[in-house]
Design a protein around this motif. Structure first.
Motif, PDB file in Angstrom:
ATOM      1  N   MET A  79       1.349  -1.433   0.069  1.00 29.93           N
ATOM      2  CA  MET A  79       0.238  -0.196  -0.037  1.00 29.93           C
ATOM      3  C   MET A  79       0.953   1.159  -0.134  1.00 29.93           C
ATOM      4  N   GLY A  80       1.920   1.352   1.111  1.00 30.66           N
ATOM      5  CA  GLY A  80       2.602   2.645   1.352  1.00 30.66           C
ATOM      6  C   GLY A  80       3.930   2.287   0.338  1.00 30.66           C
ATOM      7  N   GLY A  81       4.327   1.418  -1.095  1.00 29.54           N
ATOM      8  CA  GLY A  81       5.465   1.346  -1.371  1.00 29.54           C
ATOM      9  C   GLY A  81       6.304   1.760  -0.958  1.00 29.54           C
ATOM     10  N   GLN A  82       6.883   0.696   0.261  1.00 28.11           N
ATOM     11  CA  GLN A  82       7.847   0.652   1.274  1.00 28.11           C
ATOM     12  C   GLN A  82       9.036  -0.084   0.117  1.00 28.11           C
ATOM     13  N   SER A  83       9.809  -0.551   0.884  1.00 32.99           N
ATOM     14  CA  SER A  83      11.286  -1.161   0.145  1.00 32.99           C
ATOM     15  C   SER A  83      10.285  -2.714   0.832  1.00 32.99           C
ATOM     16  N   LEU A 109      10.392  -7.349   4.158  1.00 29.38           N
ATOM     17  CA  LEU A 109      10.558  -8.097   3.780  1.00 29.38           C
ATOM     18  C   LEU A 109      11.146  -9.150   4.169  1.00 29.38           C
ATOM     19  N   ARG A 110      12.262  -8.700   3.622  1.00 28.18           N
ATOM     20  CA  ARG A 110      13.266 -10.008   4.192  1.00 28.18           C
ATOM     21  C   ARG A 110      14.028  -9.434   5.344  1.00 28.18           C
ATOM     22  N   ASN A 111      13.424  -8.392   6.214  1.00 27.43           N
ATOM     23  CA  ASN A 111      13.436  -8.210   7.473  1.00 27.43           C
ATOM     24  C   ASN A 111      12.668  -8.117   8.793  1.00 27.43           C
ATOM     25  N   LEU A 112      11.857  -8.251   7.775  1.00 30.78           N
ATOM     26  CA  LEU A 112      10.650  -9.572   9.156  1.00 30.78           C
ATOM     27  C   LEU A 112      10.637 -10.353   8.905  1.00 30.78           C
ATOM     28  N   TYR A 126      16.209 -13.486  -4.027  1.00 30.75           N
ATOM     29  CA  TYR A 126      16.299 -12.285  -4.653  1.00 30.75           C
ATOM     30  C   TYR A 126      15.354 -11.551  -3.875  1.00 30.75           C
ATOM     31  N   VAL A 127      16.876 -10.201  -3.685  1.00 27.27           N
ATOM     32  CA  VAL A 127      15.354  -8.838  -3.185  1.00 27.27           C
ATOM     33  C   VAL A 127      15.827  -7.458  -3.878  1.00 27.27           C
ATOM     34  N   THR A 128      14.992  -6.902  -3.839  1.00 29.39           N
ATOM     35  CA  THR A 128      15.576  -5.110  -4.509  1.00 29.39           C
ATOM     36  C   THR A 128      14.444  -4.822  -3.391  1.00 29.39           C
ATOM     37  N   ASP A 129      14.580  -3.172  -4.224  1.00 35.42           N
ATOM     38  CA  ASP A 129      13.312  -2.383  -3.178  1.00 35.42           C
ATOM     39  C   ASP A 129      12.040  -2.720  -3.877  1.00 35.42           C
ATOM     40  N   ASN A 130      12.230  -3.748  -5.032  1.00 35.04           N
ATOM     41  CA  ASN A 130      10.601  -3.610  -6.113  1.00 35.04           C
ATOM     42  C   ASN A 130      10.691  -4.627  -6.387  1.00 35.04           C
ATOM     43  N   PHE A 131      11.425  -5.399  -5.940  1.00 33.76           N
ATOM     44  CA  PHE A 131      11.550  -6.992  -6.498  1.00 33.76           C
ATOM     45  C   PHE A 131      11.566  -8.238  -4.976  1.00 33.76           C
ATOM     46  N   TYR A 132      10.660  -8.661  -4.960  1.00 37.45           N
ATOM     47  CA  TYR A 132      11.416 -10.366  -3.800  1.00 37.45           C
ATOM     48  C   TYR A 132      10.645 -11.388  -3.866  1.00 37.45           C
ATOM     49  N   ALA A 133      11.538 -12.127  -4.560  1.00 38.23           N
ATOM     50  CA  ALA A 133      11.847 -13.624  -5.131  1.00 38.23           C
ATOM     51  C   ALA A 133      12.088 -14.842  -3.550  1.00 38.23           C
ATOM     52  N   PHE A 134      11.157 -15.434  -3.421  1.00 38.76           N
ATOM     53  CA  PHE A 134      11.348 -16.836  -2.430  1.00 38.76           C
ATOM     54  C   PHE A 134      10.930 -18.000  -2.849  1.00 38.76           C
ATOM     55  N   SER A 135      10.777 -19.052  -2.492  1.00 42.58           N
ATOM     56  CA  SER A 135      10.567 -20.528  -2.562  1.00 42.58           C
ATOM     57  C   SER A 135      10.194 -21.241  -1.601  1.00 42.58           C
ATOM     58  N   ARG A 136       9.799 -22.081  -1.508  1.00 38.54           N
ATOM     59  CA  ARG A 136       9.386 -23.011  -0.503  1.00 38.54           C
ATOM     60  C   ARG A 136       9.484 -24.691  -1.706  1.00 38.54           C
ATOM     61  N   THR A 191       7.243 -11.508  -7.061  1.00 42.45           N
ATOM     62  CA  THR A 191       6.605 -10.440  -5.994  1.00 42.45           C
ATOM     63  C   THR A 191       7.511  -9.311  -6.867  1.00 42.45           C
ATOM     64  N   THR A 192       6.229  -8.149  -6.903  1.00 41.66           N
ATOM     65  CA  THR A 192       7.288  -6.494  -6.545  1.00 41.66           C
ATOM     66  C   THR A 192       5.911  -5.511  -6.902  1.00 41.66           C
ATOM     67  N   ASN A 193       5.987  -4.496  -6.251  1.00 44.01           N
ATOM     68  CA  ASN A 193       5.573  -3.180  -6.041  1.00 44.01           C
ATOM     69  C   ASN A 193       5.075  -2.686  -6.838  1.00 44.01           C
ATOM     70  N   SER A 194       5.451  -2.619  -7.784  1.00 40.44           N
ATOM     71  CA  SER A 194       6.163  -1.744  -8.866  1.00 40.44           C
ATOM     72  C   SER A 194       5.269  -2.208  -9.486  1.00 40.44           C
TER      73      SER A 194
END
Length: 470
Positions: free
Chosen positions: A272-276, A280-283, A390-400, A407-410
């Protein structure tokens, strides 16, 4: 004859034992395999199938146990195998939501009879669906000081002195004072403590309840919850409405699991807020360090206590990303009814819309959620850790396991050559996006997989060999 009698006796003992196992409430570890669909009982479906609108969402609208039972396939067809329903005790006045108990020992007549409740649970179990019951042990109905109206807590001595919670940072005040002027039970009183504990044990045994969601956890002393959940003897996920990981984690030694409000607020910030997306990594890192077990927390993007995501932020692509992340991150996912129809209600009670008249199994949202729930189940993602790829400010990938989530927020194109891949992604492995399994595939080449996200889309990749061609 003696030998035969002994054989019959042993057979009976065995059958009784198997029946006990079959009807036992389910453990935390068993619940990790489940995907939960949250319902407000009064808002899902009516007994007579009527789809007439509700004239006042502040009051009862007519949803029932029978209404749920008659529409189980609507839920199961999406892949859900557990349903969280509203508290069942008789409530005060127009308290359709169930959080204002007046009589602990009477089923809310607006929802149906005791036999109809039992019938719902039997029908669910026949479809391998589990029931999660919402329960309250902090407070009673809005009766102010008229305690004699409440069964069995009908004396002033069963309650804390009247005061209101004003300072949420004062734990003593939160535990002793009233939430929204709801009379606050004194769990240190022997009768209150023993009655609440025996009630939860009896209700689970009597109705064959599979798990519980516990309301207002911080409003009661921690040690009580340890005793209460032990009596329950099943998976219990508690509500600690707070975004601080350390604070929420402080309750896990006493309640098996908690609703993952820190993740809820983080997801809102990101989508919603467009945060980095590094948040998600930090969480994930923070939760793994501070929770006794972060893999059993209840994950969600919406519920009955908050504006729906699409009300506060109408970007459909962002919501789809948030939903996928919530369902695939470590934890036990919960989807609030109506998400599968794109509901966008605001502040309570607008976020508690009626579903009847909107059960469209061909809607794009229904198909979207069906795809993500069914893929999660097919690949048993709960058996595998959440691994950031893989993670950037606008891209987050993970596996199970062998499922790769990007995923992206942009809405700007994200084009990433990913080299840190799941072990099953070998040279030449073809992986396909489950949303377009025949049109959107990519091949691992030179140890890399090129992932392209256009216009804010989310992708879930699985090995092509795992897909069933219709």
């Amino acid at each position: 004859k003696v030998i035969k009698m002994k054989g019959v006796a042993l057979l009976l003992i065995t059958l009784i034992g198997l029946a006990t196992i079959a009807s036992a409430a389910h453990s935390t570890q068993e619940w990790k395999q489940r995907t939960i669909y949250q319902i407000i009982t009064d808002r899902f479906a009516r007994t007579d199938g009527s789809t007439a609108p509700c004239s006042d969402l502040h009051k009862y609208c007519g949803g029932t146990f029978k209404g749920i039972q008659d529409n189980l396939d609507y839920i199961k067809s999406m892949g859900f195998d557990a349903i969280w329903i509203s508290p069942i005790p008789e409530n005060f006045g127009d308290d359709y939501h169930g959080y204002g108990a007046l009589d602990w020992y009477t089923i809310n007549p607006h929802f149906g009879t005791e036999d109809e409740f039992k019938s719902l649970i039997s029908a669910m179990h026949a479809k391998d669906m589990w029931l999660m019951l919402d329960v309250v042990a902090n407070h009673v109905a809005y009766i102010d000081l008229d305690f004699e109206k409440v069964n069995p807590f009908n004396k002033a001595e069963y309650y804390h002195a009247k005061c209101q919670i004003n300072n949420w940072n004062d734990e003593n005040e939160v535990e002793y004072c009233r939430l929204s002027n709801l009379p606050d039970l004194n769990q240190d009183h022997p009768f209150v403590r023993s009655t609440l504990k025996s009630w939860i044990k009896d209700i689970i045994t009597k109705y064959d309840i599979d798990g519980i969601r516990i309301d207002t956890v911080p409003e009661v002393k921690r040690q009580f919850w340890a005793e209460y959940t032990q009596e329950a003897g099943c998976y219990a996920v508690g509500e600690v409405f707070n975004g601080d990981v350390s604070y929420v984690a402080s309750y896990q030694p006493y309640v098996p699991a908690l609703l993952n409000y820190p993740a809820y607020f983080t997801l809102k910030g990101v989508w919603m807020g467009g945060q980095s997306m590094y948040n998600l990594r930090n969480l994930i890192n923070d939760e793994n360090q501070k929770f006794k077990d972060a893999t059993i927390l209840g994950t969600f993007t919406d519920n009955h206590d908050n504006d729906r995501f699409l009300h506060d932020h109408g970007d459909v692509k962002n919501y789809q990303n948030a939903l996928v992340f919530a369902l695939y991150m470590q934890g036990i996912p919960i989807v609030y009814y109506g998400a599968e129809q794109g509901f966008n209600g605001g502040q309570d009670p607008a976020n508690r819309e009626v579903l009847w008249g909107h059960m469209d199994t061909n809607s794009e949202w229904y198909k979207f959620i069906s795809t993500i729930v069914q893929t999660r189940k097919k690949h048993h993602v709960w058996d595998f850790p959440h691994v950031e790829r893989y993670v950037t400010d606008n891209f987050y990938a993970f596996s199970r396991g062998d499922v790769l989530i990007a995923t992206t927020n942009s809405h700007a194109q994200q084009s990433i050559a990913m080299t840190y891949l799941p072990d099953s992604y070998k040279q030449g492995t073809v992986v396909c996006n489950v949303f377009y399994p025949t049109q959107d595939c990519a091949t691992v080449n030179g140890g890399a997989l090129k992932v392209v996200l256009n216009d804010g889309e989310v992708k879930i990749y699985v090995p092509q060999t795992t897909l069933v061609t219709e």
